[in-house]
Design a protein around this motif. Sequence first.
Motif, PDB file in Angstrom:
ATOM      1  N   GLN A 100       0.652  -1.265  -0.099  1.00 18.96           N
ATOM      2  CA  GLN A 100       0.011   0.072  -0.090  1.00 18.96           C
ATOM      3  C   GLN A 100       1.058   1.167  -0.005  1.00 18.96           C
ATOM      4  O   GLN A 100       0.334   2.290  -0.550  1.00 18.96           O
ATOM      5  CB  GLN A 100      -1.156  -0.065   1.120  1.00 18.96           C
ATOM      6  CG  GLN A 100      -1.923  -1.030   1.127  1.00 18.96           C
ATOM      7  CD  GLN A 100      -2.878  -0.972   2.385  1.00 18.96           C
ATOM      8  OE1 GLN A 100      -2.779  -0.308   3.391  1.00 18.96           O
ATOM      9  NE2 GLN A 100      -3.657  -2.081   2.532  1.00 18.96           N
ATOM     10  N   VAL A 101       2.017   1.176   0.683  1.00 20.92           N
ATOM     11  CA  VAL A 101       2.887   2.463   0.671  1.00 20.92           C
ATOM     12  C   VAL A 101       3.532   2.815  -0.728  1.00 20.92           C
ATOM     13  O   VAL A 101       3.230   3.908  -0.995  1.00 20.92           O
ATOM     14  CB  VAL A 101       3.783   2.038   1.426  1.00 20.92           C
ATOM     15  CG1 VAL A 101       4.920   1.256   0.914  1.00 20.92           C
ATOM     16  CG2 VAL A 101       4.718   3.545   1.697  1.00 20.92           C
ATOM     17  N   GLU A 103       1.677   2.026  -3.504  1.00 24.78           N
ATOM     18  CA  GLU A 103       0.313   2.440  -4.197  1.00 24.78           C
ATOM     19  C   GLU A 103       0.085   3.947  -4.008  1.00 24.78           C
ATOM     20  O   GLU A 103      -0.330   4.970  -4.708  1.00 24.78           O
ATOM     21  CB  GLU A 103      -0.985   1.689  -3.801  1.00 24.78           C
ATOM     22  CG  GLU A 103      -0.734   0.283  -4.535  1.00 24.78           C
ATOM     23  CD  GLU A 103      -1.948  -0.585  -4.020  1.00 24.78           C
ATOM     24  OE1 GLU A 103      -2.537  -0.299  -3.140  1.00 24.78           O
ATOM     25  OE2 GLU A 103      -2.128  -1.753  -4.798  1.00 24.78           O
ATOM     26  N   LYS A 104       0.211   4.317  -2.541  1.00 27.47           N
ATOM     27  CA  LYS A 104      -0.002   5.620  -1.973  1.00 27.47           C
ATOM     28  C   LYS A 104       1.018   6.606  -2.910  1.00 27.47           C
ATOM     29  O   LYS A 104       0.616   7.668  -3.005  1.00 27.47           O
ATOM     30  CB  LYS A 104       0.134   5.782  -0.554  1.00 27.47           C
ATOM     31  CG  LYS A 104      -0.161   7.117  -0.109  1.00 27.47           C
ATOM     32  CD  LYS A 104      -1.101   7.199   0.886  1.00 27.47           C
ATOM     33  CE  LYS A 104      -1.226   8.614   1.415  1.00 27.47           C
ATOM     34  NZ  LYS A 104      -1.648   9.814   0.528  1.00 27.47           N
ATOM     35  N   VAL A 105       2.190   6.163  -2.937  1.00 24.10           N
ATOM     36  CA  VAL A 105       3.258   7.135  -3.427  1.00 24.10           C
ATOM     37  C   VAL A 105       3.065   7.280  -4.744  1.00 24.10           C
ATOM     38  O   VAL A 105       3.014   8.396  -5.456  1.00 24.10           O
ATOM     39  CB  VAL A 105       4.766   6.545  -3.514  1.00 24.10           C
ATOM     40  CG1 VAL A 105       5.660   7.082  -4.363  1.00 24.10           C
ATOM     41  CG2 VAL A 105       5.411   6.478  -1.991  1.00 24.10           C
ATOM     42  N   GLU A 107       0.003   7.108  -6.232  1.00 18.96           N
ATOM     43  CA  GLU A 107      -1.325   7.996  -6.186  1.00 18.96           C
ATOM     44  C   GLU A 107      -1.144   9.590  -5.943  1.00 18.96           C
ATOM     45  O   GLU A 107      -1.711  10.377  -6.653  1.00 18.96           O
ATOM     46  CB  GLU A 107      -2.222   7.209  -4.984  1.00 18.96           C
ATOM     47  CG  GLU A 107      -3.691   8.001  -5.067  1.00 18.96           C
ATOM     48  CD  GLU A 107      -4.361   7.693  -3.806  1.00 18.96           C
ATOM     49  OE1 GLU A 107      -5.047   8.177  -2.846  1.00 18.96           O
ATOM     50  OE2 GLU A 107      -4.609   6.444  -3.910  1.00 18.96           O
ATOM     51  N   ASP A 108      -0.130   9.817  -5.033  1.00 11.16           N
ATOM     52  CA  ASP A 108       0.229  11.094  -4.678  1.00 11.16           C
ATOM     53  C   ASP A 108       1.063  11.755  -5.609  1.00 11.16           C
ATOM     54  O   ASP A 108       1.330  12.862  -5.772  1.00 11.16           O
ATOM     55  CB  ASP A 108       0.653  11.129  -3.327  1.00 11.16           C
ATOM     56  CG  ASP A 108      -0.420  10.825  -2.182  1.00 11.16           C
ATOM     57  OD1 ASP A 108      -1.238  10.775  -2.606  1.00 11.16           O
ATOM     58  OD2 ASP A 108       0.147  10.458  -1.052  1.00 11.16           O
ATOM     59  N   SER A 125       0.492  -1.824   6.158  1.00  8.67           N
ATOM     60  CA  SER A 125       0.016  -0.957   5.241  1.00  8.67           C
ATOM     61  C   SER A 125       1.206  -0.020   4.640  1.00  8.67           C
ATOM     62  O   SER A 125       1.307   0.402   3.748  1.00  8.67           O
ATOM     63  CB  SER A 125      -1.103   0.040   5.372  1.00  8.67           C
ATOM     64  OG  SER A 125      -0.635   1.011   6.577  1.00  8.67           O
TER      65      SER A 125
END
Length: 189
Positions: A100-101, A103-105, A107-108, A125
Amino acid sequence: MKATGIVRRIDDLGRVVIPKEIRRTMRIREGDPLEIYVDREGEVILKKYSPVGELGDFAKEYADSLFEAVGHIILIADRDNIVAVAGASKKEFLNKPIGQVVEKVMEDRKAVLINNPNERKNTKSGCIIDSDDDEPCKFTAEVLAPIVVEGDAIGAVIICSREPNTQMAEMEQKLAETAAGFLGKQMAQ
C-alpha cells in the motif's frame, strides 16, 4: 486457464463488462490498459498491460547501475508488481505484488523518504511488498519515487536497505527521483 463460471454478453457497441470480483482480484482499475490476445483455438485473452514491464531488460540494467552507485537494494515496480531487482534475491522480490505504501506514492505522485518504517503504527500498510502475514517490514530505510508518464503514475523506483541504523537522505531521494524521471521519459518515447 481457470474457469470462473461467469458469463457476460457483448453489448451493441462491442463492450464486455469484467465483473467487479475479477477486477478487484486482478487489481484492474478504471483506465488501466489491457492487451488483447487471440489464440489458435479462438480464445480471446485479456492481459494487463505494463509499460514498465515492457522495459524489462533495460529496467534491470538501470537497477543494476543504480545499485552499483549507491550500494542499496533497488526495486523497480509497475502498478502491481516488482519488475526489476538489484542487490537482493530475485526470488524474494521479482513479480511480488506491491504494498500500500507504493500504491500511495504513485497515487500522490510524490517521492517519499522513510527512515525506520517499522516505527509506524500500521506497519502492514507501510510495507513495500504486499504479503498475507503480519510480519514487520523487511527494511530499515526506504526511498520511493513514482514513475510518471503524461500525468499518469505507472510505476515506482524504490531504494531500500536492510542494514541496521541505515538512514536514507536527500541524495538517495534525488537519485530515485532522477531514475523515475529517466524511466518515465524512456516510456514516453
